[in-house]
Write an enzyme that holds these catalytic residues in place. Structure first.
Site, PDB file in Angstrom:
ATOM      1  CD  GLN A 126      22.536  28.909  34.932  1.00  0.00           C
ATOM      2  OE1 GLN A 126      23.596  28.789  35.524  1.00  0.00           O
ATOM      3  NE2 GLN A 126      22.408  29.651  33.841  1.00  0.00           N
ATOM      4  CB  CYS A 132      25.767  31.635  35.420  1.00  0.00           C
ATOM      5  SG  CYS A 132      26.386  32.810  34.178  1.00  0.00           S
ATOM      6  CG  HIS A 268      28.953  29.317  33.366  1.00  0.00           C
ATOM      7  ND1 HIS A 268      27.619  29.576  33.524  1.00  0.00           N
ATOM      8  CD2 HIS A 268      29.225  28.233  34.153  1.00  0.00           C
ATOM      9  CE1 HIS A 268      27.093  28.690  34.363  1.00  0.00           C
ATOM     10  NE2 HIS A 268      28.046  27.873  34.758  1.00  0.00           N
ATOM     11  CG  ASN A 288      28.124  24.795  36.903  1.00  0.00           C
ATOM     12  OD1 ASN A 288      27.661  25.923  36.770  1.00  0.00           O
ATOM     13  ND2 ASN A 288      28.506  24.060  35.874  1.00  0.00           N
TER      14      ASN A 288
END
Length: 320
Positions: A126, A132, A268, A288
């Site tokens: 990102q 996110c 997140h 992630n």
């Protein structure tokens, strides 16, 4: 006299080692600083983080903790700066009229990794954009669609960043944070393009019309704070979007994260792509959006059993 000389040499070696590591860090992560004072500040922060990493890893090597830390792109940030980077915003759920609750399956496997079953795209990054939520939304869309259709498509986060906005009636503000459920509502209303057709730019621009490849009919929520229900969904449906508190993951390097001091204030969005067991400890496999140089090639593992970092607080997947 010899002791003072040895101490002086040891200090010189430590300083030299830190400088070499800092220079390597700058090269590896493309870091540059505008002024000498900024360079000195970042070096001081880096050294402080390096000391924390080394102290923690001594515990890991002694077997007293199950995860280790590592230098990564965030190693020149203070913990306060890292939390600000997360663009923490209230993750209040939208109330879609097409929202459903997950219905547990009768049987799920003891372990599963959807990466091995062709339902997870490559790790993305990102960058400096607080997007996110968009990556978490596309991740669960990609996975559930791949399982249903047999075709793995990389979907456009930029499409959501530009078009799924508060100005358009959704609970999202591009690079300033957003809600995964709003992203799924947008896909229900308008569909979503592929990554190739609408590539990532890491900033919010104007919404562009384009061909869409997936359209959902809503989303399904997991029973709040119920890790058993989350496990059931991952084991029976596919990759599931979750929101966590990521404040303690700044320097995560690998292993099973199990810090029970982790906050429950979620900030997140990530993606649970499986679960497993190692040395008697059950864990989540989590994708992630910080690139492959962070964690375990872009992933982290988190202990199951304590709802760590509120991982089961706000979980969902699309209805396709």
């Amino acid at each position: 006299m010899w002791f003072k000389t040895l101490l002086f040499v040891s200090l010189l070696l430590a300083v030299s080692s830190n400088e070499l590591l800092f220079n390597k860090f700058k090269i590896n992560h493309g870091k540059s600083y505008q002024t000498e004072s900024e360079h000195k500040l970042r070096y001081a922060v880096f050294k402080g983080n390096l000391n924390k990493i080394q102290e923690h890893n001594a515990k890991y090597n002694a077997g007293s903790v199950s995860w280790y830390l590592a230098v990564n792109q965030f190693s020149d940030m203070t913990s306060e700066e890292f939390v600000a980077y997360l663009n923490a915003v209230p993750f209040n759920k939208t109330k879609s009229e097409l929202r459903k609750l997950h219905v547990p399956a009768l049987n799920i496997p003891d372990s599963i990794d959807w990466r091995e079953r062709g339902a997870v795209t490559a790790v993305k990054n990102q960058g400096g954009c607080g997007s996110c939520w968009a990556f978490s939304a596309t991740g669960t869309l990609e996975g559930v669609y791949a399982i249903k259709s047999g075709q793995l498509l990389s979907l456009s986060e930029q499409n959501l960043i530009d078009c799924c906005t508060s100005n358009s009636g959704y609970s999202a503000d591009g690079c300033d944070g957003g809600i995964v459920q709003s992203g799924l509502d947008y896909v229900r209303d308008h569909g979503i393009a592929t990554e190739d057709a609408y590539p990532y730019e890491a900033y919010q621009g104007s919404c562009r019309a384009g061909d869409t490849v997936i359209k959902s009919t809503g989303y399904t929520e997991i029973n709040q704070n119920d890790e058993n229900d989350l496990k059931n969904a991952v084991g029976s449906v596919g990759p599931v979007s979750v929101a966590i508190n990521a404040d303690l993951l700044q320097s995560y390097g690998g292993g099973i994260f199990a810090d029970t001091s982790c906050s429950t204030a979620i900030d997140h969005g990530v993606l649970v792509v499986g679960y497993g067991t190692e040395n008697g400890q059950d864990y989540w496999i989590v994708k992630n959006s910080w690139g492959t140089g962070w964690g375990e090639s872009g992933y982290f593992r988190m202990a199951i059993g304590h709802n760590l970092c509120a991982i089961a607080q706000q979980a969902c997947y699309p209805i396709l």
